[in-house]
Structures are given as C-alpha cells and as structure tokens.
Design a protein around this motif. Structure first.
Motif, mmCIF file in Angstrom:
data_model
loop_
_atom_site.group_PDB
_atom_site.id
_atom_site.type_symbol
_atom_site.label_atom_id
_atom_site.label_comp_id
_atom_site.label_asym_id
_atom_site.label_seq_id
_atom_site.Cartn_x
_atom_site.Cartn_y
_atom_site.Cartn_z
ATOM 1 N N ASP A 44 0.823 -1.206 0.000
ATOM 2 C CA ASP A 44 0.000 0.000 0.000
ATOM 3 C C ASP A 44 0.858 1.258 0.000
ATOM 4 O O ASP A 44 0.491 2.280 -0.592
ATOM 5 C CB ASP A 44 -0.973 0.004 1.182
ATOM 6 C CG ASP A 44 -0.257 -0.122 2.525
ATOM 7 O OD1 ASP A 44 0.939 -0.444 2.541
ATOM 8 O OD2 ASP A 44 -0.918 0.101 3.569
ATOM 9 N N GLN B 70 1.025 4.089 -2.895
ATOM 10 C CA GLN B 70 0.871 5.502 -2.524
ATOM 11 C C GLN B 70 1.951 6.355 -3.187
ATOM 12 O O GLN B 70 1.671 7.446 -3.698
ATOM 13 C CB GLN B 70 0.950 5.651 -1.001
ATOM 14 C CG GLN B 70 0.731 7.075 -0.502
ATOM 15 C CD GLN B 70 0.859 7.160 1.021
ATOM 16 O OE1 GLN B 70 1.017 6.149 1.707
ATOM 17 N NE2 GLN B 70 0.784 8.364 1.554
ATOM 18 N N GLY C 48 -2.797 13.949 2.413
ATOM 19 C CA GLY C 48 -3.865 13.134 2.974
ATOM 20 C C GLY C 48 -3.390 11.899 3.695
ATOM 21 O O GLY C 48 -4.216 11.147 4.249
ATOM 22 N N ALA C 49 -2.084 11.675 3.737
ATOM 23 C CA ALA C 49 -1.552 10.431 4.297
ATOM 24 C C ALA C 49 -1.849 10.303 5.786
ATOM 25 O O ALA C 49 -2.224 9.229 6.262
ATOM 26 C CB ALA C 49 -0.044 10.358 4.047
ATOM 27 N N ARG D 283 -5.478 9.335 6.546
ATOM 28 C CA ARG D 283 -5.763 7.939 6.195
ATOM 29 C C ARG D 283 -5.176 6.991 7.235
ATOM 30 O O ARG D 283 -5.802 5.995 7.616
ATOM 31 C CB ARG D 283 -5.212 7.620 4.803
ATOM 32 C CG ARG D 283 -5.941 8.328 3.667
ATOM 33 C CD ARG D 283 -5.575 7.727 2.325
ATOM 34 N NE ARG D 283 -4.166 7.866 2.014
ATOM 35 C CZ ARG D 283 -3.614 8.910 1.413
ATOM 36 N NH1 ARG D 283 -4.390 9.937 1.042
ATOM 37 N NH2 ARG D 283 -2.331 8.956 1.150
ATOM 38 N N ALA E 276 -7.327 7.074 10.407
ATOM 39 C CA ALA E 276 -8.579 6.317 10.243
ATOM 40 C C ALA E 276 -8.326 4.814 10.350
ATOM 41 O O ALA E 276 -9.101 4.074 10.963
ATOM 42 C CB ALA E 276 -9.219 6.665 8.906
ATOM 43 N N LYS E 277 -7.223 4.362 9.764
ATOM 44 C CA LYS E 277 -6.879 2.937 9.798
ATOM 45 C C LYS E 277 -6.572 2.476 11.226
ATOM 46 O O LYS E 277 -7.023 1.409 11.661
ATOM 47 C CB LYS E 277 -5.681 2.679 8.878
ATOM 48 C CG LYS E 277 -5.295 1.219 8.743
ATOM 49 C CD LYS E 277 -4.144 1.064 7.753
ATOM 50 C CE LYS E 277 -3.738 -0.392 7.607
ATOM 51 N NZ LYS E 277 -2.596 -0.551 6.643
#
Length: 527
Positions: A106, A110, A197-198, A201, A204-205
C-alpha cells in the motif's frame, strides 16, 4: 575499491537484476574521480546486465547515475557511496534493475500515485548511520515515480556546495532547491510530508483497530522485547512507536551486547523489528503518543491518544518510550540547531573538517565524541560543568594525549552565539571565579545525558521529579494494568541489555495480570 568479501557479496546480489542498467559517469581529473571510475568498472565486471557509460554531463564531478537502459528511471550519487552508504548503492542497483522492494504494497502504491514534480537532493556523510535510511527512501521513490528524482551528495566531497547552502548537519534534504528536512526520516515520513492526505488515512486505519491484549508504546530494545515476550503467549499485541528502534538508531558501535562482540545501532534496530514482525505483532510506526487515559475500573480498557487524532485501546499497556538527548537550555541553542549545534558527532563530524568545535559534557559520551572529532577538526574544546571529567580513566588518558584538544572544567555554558545563519561561538561562565569567557568556534556538540520521553504521561501515572516512570520489581506502574520498561523508567542503568531484560519482565507481568483478571472483568474489558 572493493575487497574480496564485498566483491563476492555484490556479485551474489547482482544476480537479482531483472532489467539491464548503465552506470552513467561524470568524472574529472581528480583522485576521487579515478576512484569512482575504478569502482564503477569493478561493479560492471560482476554482471552482464551492468555497463559503464562515460557522459560527463553533470556539473557535480565525480558523480554517476544508475539508469535503467532505455528509460529515465534512475538515481544519482555525487561521491563514492561506500561506508554506511554501500548498502544504499546495492539497493539502488537492484531497484533500478527491476528487483522489487520489500516495502508494504500500500505504501508503494501511494508513492506511485503522488502527483507533481519533486527534485530531491540529500547531503550525507559516509560516517552517518542515519543517512542511509533517507537516501534509500528517496532512491526508492525516484525509481517508482517518474515525477521524482533524487541525488545523494557526499557533503565532505562537495565542501563548497555545503558551505554555500550552509549545510551543518546530515542528512539534510533539499526539495526543488529549497530546504525540505534534516535528520533521520523513514520512508513513510517522507511520503507523508508530500502527500497531504496520508496522515488522515493512517489515523482512520489505526482508529478502526480492535483493543489489544497488550499495547506497547515505544519501539526501542525494551519495547521490542516486551512485544516478543507478550506475543509468544498467544495474545493480541500491538506496538505504537514514534520511530521503531528508538535511540539505538543513533548509536554507532555497540560492543557490550552480550554474545555479540560488535554491532551497529541501525543493524540491531532492523533485527529487532524483523524479530517482532516474525511474531505477528501489529507494528504501528511513526506514531507519537500524546495522552494516556488509564482505565476507570480494574480490568477496563486503557486508552492512548496519538498525535494524528487516533486512539488505541488495550487491556494492558507497556510504556517503553525511552529517552532523548538532553539539551543545554541556553539562549541560541534552538536557533542554531542543525546550524552548528549538533548532537551526533558520528553523523555531523565530517561537515566540520578543519574547523574549531566544542563538546559539551565530560562523561563517556562527551569524551568519546571529543576523541573522534579531534581526528577530523582543527581544534576541540571540551567543556565540563564539574571540577573533574566523569569519563572512564582510559578515555581521559587518550583525550589528554591529543594535541588539538583543550579541556575546560568547572564551566557552565550560558549562550550559543551566531551570525544569524550559523554558529560563531559560545559563552561559558567560570564557576570558580564567576567570569564569563567567549570561545570562537563553528560547531557545538552537546553530550550531557538523557531526558525521559514522559511529558505526555504527567498526571496519568507516578513520575519522579526527573520525569522517570516509577516502577516496581515487576515493571508495574502506579496504575494497575500499566507497566513500563527501559530508559524512561527508574531502572538505574540505561543500557540496551538492561532495557531488554526489563521489557521481558514487563511483558510477563502484563500476561500474569491478564490471566488473573476475573472472568467478568475480562468480558467488560472487551466490551
């Protein structure tokens, strides 16, 4: 250039090249250019998929680009990537040659998806153990994304450039001609700085994770040992670390790790992370803890709030946040950090070749730093607060034998001075006479001990006046179900092997705490 051992190792690695590559050289008439030409030809002789091309098309000489034939995929080294950077060279050869990276898929996706043009330049020194991670991360990004380029520059070889850009610490990274970052960085950190935005994200994970049986906060030797011992009990374990490896990453040579006569910090840190991973632990790297909320009732869930806004919950917590270099706390120190004020002589020492520097601190770390620097710089002034040096006698004798070292005791540094761009000197107070003295110099290396990383724990658990976590013989803190280990605690000796033992103790104690919880409390804790 390459001895028999390195030649055999490199030959074995180069069989993994999938696509032909060329080493495009820009050379001058100097000795370093001749060394580079020899190195490139030796590499090419080890694989039929590697060729040397003389182009002389780059302003920096000597330099060379590793380029995939027929493409623009490549990275450039300005200087000879030997010493700590030899691994960076090997990885660059493989990755430009099509060998896949072991980074998380991932993260690779990215990087490929980053839009825009990014021209990175990294200044490194061959003795810097922090530089390879940055060089290798940016090299990988350049291989994966056509909008990203990277040049790794040996600061000691391009001194005029270093002076012009006022580079006073390594690694220092420029992006599109402007300062981007300085100091050790992981691949994820660099990506996060250019991918806005990293962080959201990642938060949230992390926020979606179920509670852990054991959550370890900190990824140094104590944290790694805690995670391994806990995971071997078959329970769910997570590690949240600001940087996995902790202060070990900043340690050059390690000669007192029992059964291992010699190793280096970054190597040991990588082995620790690999061992933790092998035990199925959920590692959440680059996560800074900001607040601890103990469970309201015995057996309840403890909560750790992270800087990115996410929270983690666990039935038990092991705090292993370690320590950091102590600062002098004098005017000018913050202003000239990485502009002459430094904390790692191994990393930044080569940038001060031929200059006058000071070392603050007369313990083992300070005296060792002064000895190392004396072989590089014009003059070293060692300043110690006490009336005598505190280093081992053998180190003191070595220091006293060096002709370009001056030792000043009973001295209190009161100010760092500079010209607005870099350090120009310091002021110290003679503690016997009360007089103040100016010392003209260009670098200051601070070696005055450690501060525990526990500010975020204030009011949550009991701390000593020095900020150390109070623990008992089992590693338990003032809060039931919360344990601690390593340099952040009241353990009297701050050593790697001691931290590992303390981490193991804390993990066994956490497991013992879990199995003794009444069944109904376990149910409530999981709810």
């Amino acid at each position: 250039m390459l001895d028999a051992n390195l030649t055999q190792q490199l030959k074995a690695y180069l069989v993994n090249i999938r696509e032909p590559i060329e080493l495009v050289a820009s050379l001058g008439d100097d000795a370093k250019s001749r060394e580079m030409e020899t190195l490139l030809n030796e590499i090419a002789a080890l694989s039929d998929k590697v060729a040397v091309v003389r182009a002389d098309d780059d302003a920096r000489k000597p330099s060379f680009m590793i380029r995939r034939v027929g493409t623009d995929i490549g990275v450039r080294f300005a200087g000879l990537p030997m010493g700590h950077e030899f691994t960076s060279l090997v990885l660059a050869l493989l990755q430009v040659g099509g060998h896949p990276s072991k980074a998380a898929q991932d993260l690779l996706d990215q990087i490929r998806g980053i839009e825009g043009d990014y021209e990175f330049e990294t200044y490194f020194s061959l003795s810097c153990q922090n530089c390879p991670d940055v060089v290798q991360a940016l090299n990988l990004m350049a291989v994966l994304n056509p909008g990203i380029t990277h040049t790794a520059i040996d600061g000691a070889l391009f001194k005029d450039e270093v002076e012009a850009r006022k580079v006073m610490a390594v690694p220092t990274v420029y992006l599109n001609g402007e300062p981007f970052a300085s100091g050790r960085m992981e691949l994820e950190q660099i990506v996060a700085k250019i991918d806005s935005g990293a962080e959201a994200r990642a938060a949230a994970k992390i926020g979606a994770k179920d509670p852990f049986d054991v959550l370890v906060v900190g990824g140094g030797p104590a944290g790694a040992a805690s995670a391994i011992y806990a995971a071997r009990k078959g329970i769910r374990v997570g590690v949240a670390a600001e940087r996995f490896g902790g202060q070990v990453l900043d340690t050059m040579g390690i000669e007192n790790f029992i059964s291992v006569p010699y190793t280096e910090g970054p190597k040991l840190a990588a082995q620790l992370e690999s061992h933790v991973n092998d035990n199925g632990v959920d590692i959440m790297n680059l996560q800074r803890a900001e607040k601890l909320i103990p469970a309201r009732v015995p057996g309840g869930l403890h909560e750790v709030k992270l800087a990115n806004g996410a929270s983690l919950k666990a039935k038990t917590i092991i705090l292993s946040t370690g320590a950091r270099w102590r600062q002098m706390g004098v005017p000018g120190e913050d202003q000239y950090r990485n502009k002459g004020v430094a904390y790692c002589p191994h990393c930044d020492g080569p940038l001060f070749k031929g200059k006058r520097v000071a070392v603050i601190g007369g313990g083992n770390s300070g005296v060792e730093a002064a000895i190392d620097l004396a072989g590089l710089v014009a003059h070293v002034t060692l300043i110690e607060y006490d009336s005598d040096l505190r280093a081992d006698a053998v180190l003191q004798r070595k220091l006293a034998s060096l002709p370009n070292v001056k030792i000043i005791t009973s001295a209190l540094t009161t100010e760092v001075r500079g010209d607005g761009e870099k350090v120009s000197g310091l002021v110290y107070k003679d503690r016997n006479s009360g007089e103040h003295h100016d010392v003209a110099l260009e670098g200051i290396f601070v070696q005055i001990g450690l501060v525990p990383n526990t500010e975020w724990l204030k009011d949550a658990i009991a701390l000593t006046p020095r900020g150390e976590i109070e623990i008992d013989a089992r590693g338990e803190t003032s809060q039931p179900g919360i344990f601690a280990a390593g340099d952040a605690t009241t353990v009297p000796y701050k050593q790697i092997v001691v931290a590992m033992g303390a981490g193991s103790t804390a993990a066994l104690s956490a497991f013992d705490y879990l199995i003794r919880l009444p069944a109904e409390e376990l149910v409530e804790a999981a709810a």
